[in-house]
Design an enzyme around this catalytic site. Structure first.
Site, short mmCIF file in Angstrom:
data_model
loop_
_atom_site.label_atom_id
_atom_site.label_comp_id
_atom_site.label_asym_id
_atom_site.label_seq_id
_atom_site.Cartn_x
_atom_site.Cartn_y
_atom_site.Cartn_z
CE LYS A 203 -27.95 -24.97 -0.48
NZ LYS A 203 -28.73 -24.73 0.74
C1 R5P Z 1 -24.81 -23.18 3.20
O1 R5P Z 1 -23.94 -22.61 3.76
C2 R5P Z 1 -26.07 -23.44 3.86
O2 R5P Z 1 -26.70 -24.64 3.54
C3 R5P Z 1 -26.95 -22.29 3.63
O3 R5P Z 1 -27.71 -22.10 4.75
C4 R5P Z 1 -27.80 -22.39 2.43
O4 R5P Z 1 -27.07 -22.77 1.31
C5 R5P Z 1 -28.34 -21.07 2.13
O5 R5P Z 1 -29.34 -21.08 1.20
P1 R5P Z 1 -29.54 -19.70 0.46
O6 R5P Z 1 -28.24 -19.38 -0.19
O7 R5P Z 1 -30.60 -19.96 -0.55
O8 R5P Z 1 -29.95 -18.70 1.48
#
Ligand code: R5P
Length: 306
Positions: A203
């Site tokens: 990711k």
């Molecule tokens: C990373 O720190 C965690 O997995 C987050 O909760 C996640 O990446 C957040 O997703 P978004 O940036 O789409 O809110």
């Protein structure tokens, strides 16, 4: 009693048909064992090797994030539209009905808060507990260039080793400190290191320039985080560009659950990721679902998932 005399006449071994088993199509995954592939095929649709993961794990370092104050109320209605749910074991056990038929990507590192140095993490879940909650993948943060780079890489390696022993894939999450640029050079470095050390998918963030090279240089699937809340059309544009340039989908949180109409938004994101819909048409879908009332209703006892 088996009919021994009849066996040869009735059985058909299709002698003229060579036995086949088609190659596993997900990028970089064909050499994995059956259990790994089976779990990956739950996270990434076998039809297009893409995924719309819903990330709701933010509380592990920032507490009751806006939109996640009550996961049972706001997130349960979205689960039917997600391909996978990225969540902590605490939130999973306390708020998500075990009847959901969706794969869980289990947040498996932690140990810091927004009040302290973010890269200071450790492994936060035993592999046995991941098995117990039937995790389809493990998620671990890696801080390339961060203060605790070495320890976070160590966490990744340990999680990968444990996951390999049990057939559970690992998703590396490239954490970016405030001081690091999210450009293609950095993201290419971080994602490649994660893949080389055994992550089964990674990711990361989308970058406006050079993302196609980041995706091409990573030998396993990339999914992008949404990042901070953007106007819906911009979030859809980002998702569209990412998948057009080689991402295998999104692991999106705030740009879905912080919308006025989260249920409409996740369906619009699905249209982009799984149907190659343009951002403009997906945004029209968002608006029409929103005006039809799709999206703002909350989860009550009657609407609990089955
Ligand atoms: C990373 O720190 C965690 O997995 C987050 O909760 C996640 O990446 C957040 O997703 P978004 O940036 O789409 O809110």
């Amino acid at each position: 009693m088996p009919d021994a005399d009849d066996i040869l006449e009735r059985k058909n071994f299709y002698l003229e048909v060579p036995q086949t088993c088609k190659a596993f199509a997900l990028k970089g995954s064909n050499a994995l064992d059956w259990g790994m592939k089976n779990r990956l095929a739950r996270v990434f649709s076998p039809d297009d090797c893409r995924t719309v993961m819903l990330a709701v794990d933010h509380g592990y370092f920032q507490g009751p994030t806006t939109g996640l104050e009550r996961i049972d109320v706001t997130i349960c209605p979205l689960i039917p539209y997600a391909d996978a749910l990225m969540i902590t074991r605490g939130a999973l056990r306390s708020t998500i009905p075990p009847e959901i038929a969706k794969p869980v990507v289990l947040r498996s590192s932690g140990g810091q808060s927004i009040l302290k140095e973010l890269s200071n993490e450790r492994i936060a879940v035993d592999i046995e507990d991941a098995v117990r909650v039937n995790a389809s993948a493990l998620a671990v943060q890696v801080y390339i260039g961060g203060v605790h780079e070495h320890e976070s890489i160590g966490n990744l390696v340990e999680i990968v080793n444990a996951g390999n022993r049990h057939g559970i894939p690992t998703m590396a999450v490239t954490g970016v400190g405030k001081e690091l640029a999210r450009d293609a050079k950095y993201l290419g470095l971080a994602t490649r290191i994660c893949a080389e050390l055994g992550a089964n998918f990674v990711k990361t963030y989308y970058c406006e320039r050079g993302f196609a090279a980041v995706a091409a240089g990573c030998p396993v699937p990339l999914v992008i985080a949404g990042g901070k809340k953007l106007p819906e059309i911009d979030a859809l544009r980002m998702a569209y560009r990412a998948v057009s340039e080689g991402a295998a989908g999104v692991d999106m949180g705030r740009n879905i659950f912080q919308c006025d109409a989260p249920k409409a938004m996740i369906q619009a994101v699905r249209a982009v990721v799984h149907e190659n819909e343009t951002p403009e048409r997906a945004y029209d879908l968002y608006l029409s679902l929103k005006s039809a009332g799709e999206g703002s209703e909350l989860c009550t006892a009657k609407t609990q998932l089955r």
